[in-house]
Design a protein around this motif. Structure first.
Motif, mmCIF file in Angstrom:
data_model
loop_
_atom_site.group_PDB
_atom_site.id
_atom_site.type_symbol
_atom_site.label_atom_id
_atom_site.label_comp_id
_atom_site.label_asym_id
_atom_site.label_seq_id
_atom_site.Cartn_x
_atom_site.Cartn_y
_atom_site.Cartn_z
ATOM 1 N N LEU A 188 -30.901 78.807 -97.363
ATOM 2 C CA LEU A 188 -31.318 78.751 -98.857
ATOM 3 C C LEU A 188 -32.307 79.512 -99.079
ATOM 4 O O LEU A 188 -33.421 79.346 -98.355
ATOM 5 N N ILE A 189 -32.138 80.392 -100.228
ATOM 6 C CA ILE A 189 -33.452 81.158 -100.702
ATOM 7 C C ILE A 189 -33.500 80.485 -102.138
ATOM 8 O O ILE A 189 -32.602 80.408 -102.960
ATOM 9 N N ILE A 190 -34.796 80.083 -102.081
ATOM 10 C CA ILE A 190 -35.121 79.632 -103.593
ATOM 11 C C ILE A 190 -36.060 80.816 -104.304
ATOM 12 O O ILE A 190 -36.993 81.381 -103.710
ATOM 13 N N ARG A 191 -35.652 80.827 -105.684
ATOM 14 C CA ARG A 191 -36.808 81.876 -106.309
ATOM 15 C C ARG A 191 -37.150 80.914 -107.599
ATOM 16 O O ARG A 191 -36.224 80.419 -108.362
ATOM 17 N N THR A 192 -38.413 80.897 -107.814
ATOM 18 C CA THR A 192 -39.034 80.064 -108.960
ATOM 19 C C THR A 192 -39.140 81.225 -110.171
ATOM 20 O O THR A 192 -38.927 82.316 -109.850
ATOM 21 N N SER A 193 -39.236 80.697 -111.329
ATOM 22 C CA SER A 193 -39.891 81.345 -112.401
ATOM 23 C C SER A 193 -38.959 82.193 -113.182
ATOM 24 O O SER A 193 -39.302 82.677 -114.068
ATOM 25 N N GLY A 194 -37.563 81.778 -113.070
ATOM 26 C CA GLY A 194 -36.660 82.359 -113.930
ATOM 27 C C GLY A 194 -36.105 83.735 -113.647
ATOM 28 O O GLY A 194 -35.113 84.277 -114.150
ATOM 29 N N GLU A 195 -36.841 84.472 -112.774
ATOM 30 C CA GLU A 195 -36.053 85.711 -112.281
ATOM 31 C C GLU A 195 -35.026 85.841 -111.513
ATOM 32 O O GLU A 195 -34.987 84.748 -110.552
ATOM 33 N N ILE A 196 -33.949 86.502 -111.585
ATOM 34 C CA ILE A 196 -32.979 86.473 -111.020
ATOM 35 C C ILE A 196 -32.795 87.769 -110.066
ATOM 36 O O ILE A 196 -32.006 88.646 -110.670
ATOM 37 N N ARG A 197 -33.435 88.073 -109.071
ATOM 38 C CA ARG A 197 -33.341 89.232 -108.392
ATOM 39 C C ARG A 197 -33.932 88.877 -107.014
ATOM 40 O O ARG A 197 -34.855 88.013 -106.586
ATOM 41 N N VAL A 198 -33.759 89.901 -106.142
ATOM 42 C CA VAL A 198 -34.365 89.671 -104.758
ATOM 43 C C VAL A 198 -35.612 90.119 -104.390
ATOM 44 O O VAL A 198 -36.294 89.727 -103.456
ATOM 45 N N SER A 199 -36.004 91.181 -105.112
ATOM 46 C CA SER A 199 -37.317 91.875 -104.903
ATOM 47 C C SER A 199 -37.739 91.968 -103.626
ATOM 48 O O SER A 199 -38.862 91.829 -103.038
ATOM 49 N N ASN A 200 -36.752 92.656 -102.837
ATOM 50 C CA ASN A 200 -37.011 93.205 -101.556
ATOM 51 C C ASN A 200 -37.307 92.032 -100.463
ATOM 52 O O ASN A 200 -38.158 92.447 -99.413
ATOM 53 N N PHE A 201 -36.917 90.982 -100.615
ATOM 54 C CA PHE A 201 -37.048 89.693 -99.605
ATOM 55 C C PHE A 201 -35.968 89.658 -98.977
ATOM 56 O O PHE A 201 -34.537 89.456 -99.368
ATOM 57 N N LEU A 202 -36.050 89.624 -97.608
ATOM 58 C CA LEU A 202 -35.009 89.243 -96.587
ATOM 59 C C LEU A 202 -33.656 90.000 -96.986
ATOM 60 O O LEU A 202 -32.495 89.054 -96.839
ATOM 61 N N ILE A 203 -33.652 91.216 -97.484
ATOM 62 C CA ILE A 203 -32.686 91.935 -97.637
ATOM 63 C C ILE A 203 -31.315 91.801 -96.520
ATOM 64 O O ILE A 203 -30.299 91.996 -96.939
ATOM 65 N N TRP A 204 -31.742 91.966 -95.381
ATOM 66 C CA TRP A 204 -30.786 92.072 -94.403
ATOM 67 C C TRP A 204 -30.365 90.514 -93.900
ATOM 68 O O TRP A 204 -29.072 90.037 -94.039
ATOM 69 N N GLN A 205 -31.250 89.633 -93.666
ATOM 70 C CA GLN A 205 -31.165 88.321 -93.333
ATOM 71 C C GLN A 205 -30.597 87.355 -94.154
ATOM 72 O O GLN A 205 -29.857 86.396 -93.944
ATOM 73 N N GLY A 206 -30.693 87.693 -95.579
ATOM 74 C CA GLY A 206 -30.221 87.044 -96.660
ATOM 75 C C GLY A 206 -28.616 87.462 -97.211
ATOM 76 O O GLY A 206 -28.267 86.759 -97.986
ATOM 77 N N ALA A 207 -27.880 88.166 -96.319
ATOM 78 C CA ALA A 207 -26.429 88.591 -96.448
ATOM 79 C C ALA A 207 -25.647 87.569 -97.107
ATOM 80 O O ALA A 207 -24.888 87.743 -97.788
ATOM 81 N N TYR A 208 -25.906 86.301 -96.675
ATOM 82 C CA TYR A 208 -24.905 85.386 -96.662
ATOM 83 C C TYR A 208 -25.799 83.945 -96.957
ATOM 84 O O TYR A 208 -25.157 82.644 -97.010
ATOM 85 N N SER A 209 -27.009 84.305 -97.327
ATOM 86 C CA SER A 209 -27.735 83.068 -97.868
ATOM 87 C C SER A 209 -27.087 82.399 -99.100
ATOM 88 O O SER A 209 -26.716 83.124 -100.019
ATOM 89 N N GLU A 210 -27.360 81.278 -99.319
ATOM 90 C CA GLU A 210 -27.311 80.611 -100.803
ATOM 91 C C GLU A 210 -28.166 80.946 -101.339
ATOM 92 O O GLU A 210 -29.492 80.704 -100.841
ATOM 93 N N TRP A 211 -28.281 81.059 -102.782
ATOM 94 C CA TRP A 211 -29.607 80.946 -103.676
ATOM 95 C C TRP A 211 -29.721 79.814 -104.601
ATOM 96 O O TRP A 211 -28.657 79.289 -105.132
ATOM 97 N N HIS A 212 -30.892 79.573 -104.749
ATOM 98 C CA HIS A 212 -31.261 78.361 -105.765
ATOM 99 C C HIS A 212 -32.224 79.453 -106.747
ATOM 100 O O HIS A 212 -33.384 79.500 -106.256
ATOM 101 N N PHE A 213 -31.832 79.373 -108.060
ATOM 102 C CA PHE A 213 -32.894 79.821 -108.790
ATOM 103 C C PHE A 213 -33.046 78.630 -109.880
ATOM 104 O O PHE A 213 -32.371 77.901 -110.461
ATOM 105 N N THR A 214 -34.577 78.736 -110.234
ATOM 106 C CA THR A 214 -35.281 77.698 -111.297
ATOM 107 C C THR A 214 -35.922 78.364 -112.203
ATOM 108 O O THR A 214 -36.817 79.318 -111.693
ATOM 109 N N SER A 215 -36.023 77.883 -113.311
ATOM 110 C CA SER A 215 -37.014 78.495 -114.314
ATOM 111 C C SER A 215 -38.287 77.833 -114.064
ATOM 112 O O SER A 215 -39.242 78.604 -114.866
#
Ligand code: IPE
Ligand code: IPE
Ligand code: MG
Length: 248
Positions: A188-215
């Motif tokens: 699971l990869i969580i990103r806070t602040s409402g942005e919905i992008r990967v910003s160069n984070f774990l681009i290989w390892q996150g190939a099949y991660s679930e994402w959780h976005f929150t504002s």
């Protein structure tokens, strides 16, 4: 933070048994501060306080691995004063919280590059990792001066330097040369602040991660929010390219 992993809490963690590895893009410190009329660095300090709470809950919940994005390779392009402040914050955390993390059995890893950091800071990062090396609790990957593309370039260079035969290169080979070598991919990869992008984070390892976005901004994303994200994760079906009948 003085957390004991007691059996009661460990039982509770059965609800999170499939979440072995959580990763977080801790975003929104600057906007959190701005909305309060504070300097950006005050937001980063508040973010650090929140990180402490989140680490504490990961220990309580029995999560095995937490990867946090603290400074990207692109963050060097921020104003000098902010970059200096962020370096300072990492140093303060290492100076003031290392013992506590160690007492909580946390094993610290650094992912990213040490070059570019001051020699003093690089040494502190290295001593924190070696000091906590034998701990068996939460593995905390600190992505600092980390970029997913940079990580892949670094891996390819080493693979080439070792004279690999192209035929022998597999996904496993690449995995072994990433900063996260030997570790499972994030569930699971969580990103806070409402942005919905990967910003160069774990681009290989996150190939099949679930994402959780929150504002919510990072300083506002407390343990309760983490629990909610984990609960939602439990309800998802991960198919890895297959169909529902195959995975259920
Ligand atoms: C995340 O917060 C922390 C780092 C990138 C170091 P930001 O500083 O990006 O906060 P915003 O996105 O500007 O609000
Ligand atoms: C990602 O956030 C990096 C960290 C949280 C350390 P940024 O704020 O740097 O990302 P962008 O620039 O909004 O994509
Ligand atoms: Mg940001």
């Amino acid at each position: 933070m003085h957390v004991k992993q007691n059996s009661k809490i460990a039982t509770k963690s059965s609800s999170t048994r499939t979440v072995e590895h959580v990763a977080i893009i801790m975003d929104g410190n600057g906007r959190w501060a701005k909305e309060r009329g504070l300097p950006r660095l005050a937001g980063h300090r508040a973010g650090t306080d929140n990180l402490r709470r989140i680490i504490e809950s990961c220990v309580e919940l029995g999560i095995k691995r937490l990867t946090i994005y603290a400074f990207s390779t692109e963050n060097w392009n921020r104003p000098k004063l902010e970059v200096r402040g962020l370096m300072r914050i990492l140093e303060d955390v290492l100076d003031n919280q290392l013992q506590e993390l160690h007492e909580n059995n946390v094993q610290i890893h650094h992912i990213g590059r040490l070059d570019g950091l001051s020699e003093r800071l690089a040494n502190k990062v290295q001593s924190a990792t070696s000091y906590t090396r034998n701990n068996t609790g939460l593995v905390l990957n600190v992505a600092f001066n980390y970029g997913g593309r940079d990580e892949i370039v670094h891996a390819v260079k080493r693979i080439v330097a070792e004279g690999y035969n192209p035929e022998d290169i597999t996904e496993e080979t690449i995995n072994r040369y990433l900063f996260t070598a030997g570790q499972p991919d994030p569930d699971l990869i969580i990103r806070t602040s409402g942005e919905i992008r990967v910003s160069n984070f774990l681009i290989w390892q996150g190939a099949y991660s679930e994402w959780h976005f929150t504002s919510l901004y990072w300083p506002e994303f407390g343990p309760e929010e983490l629990r909610k994200a984990l609960d939602q994760f439990q309800k998802r079906e991960r198919r890895f390219g297959m169909i529902s009948e195959q995975v259920s």
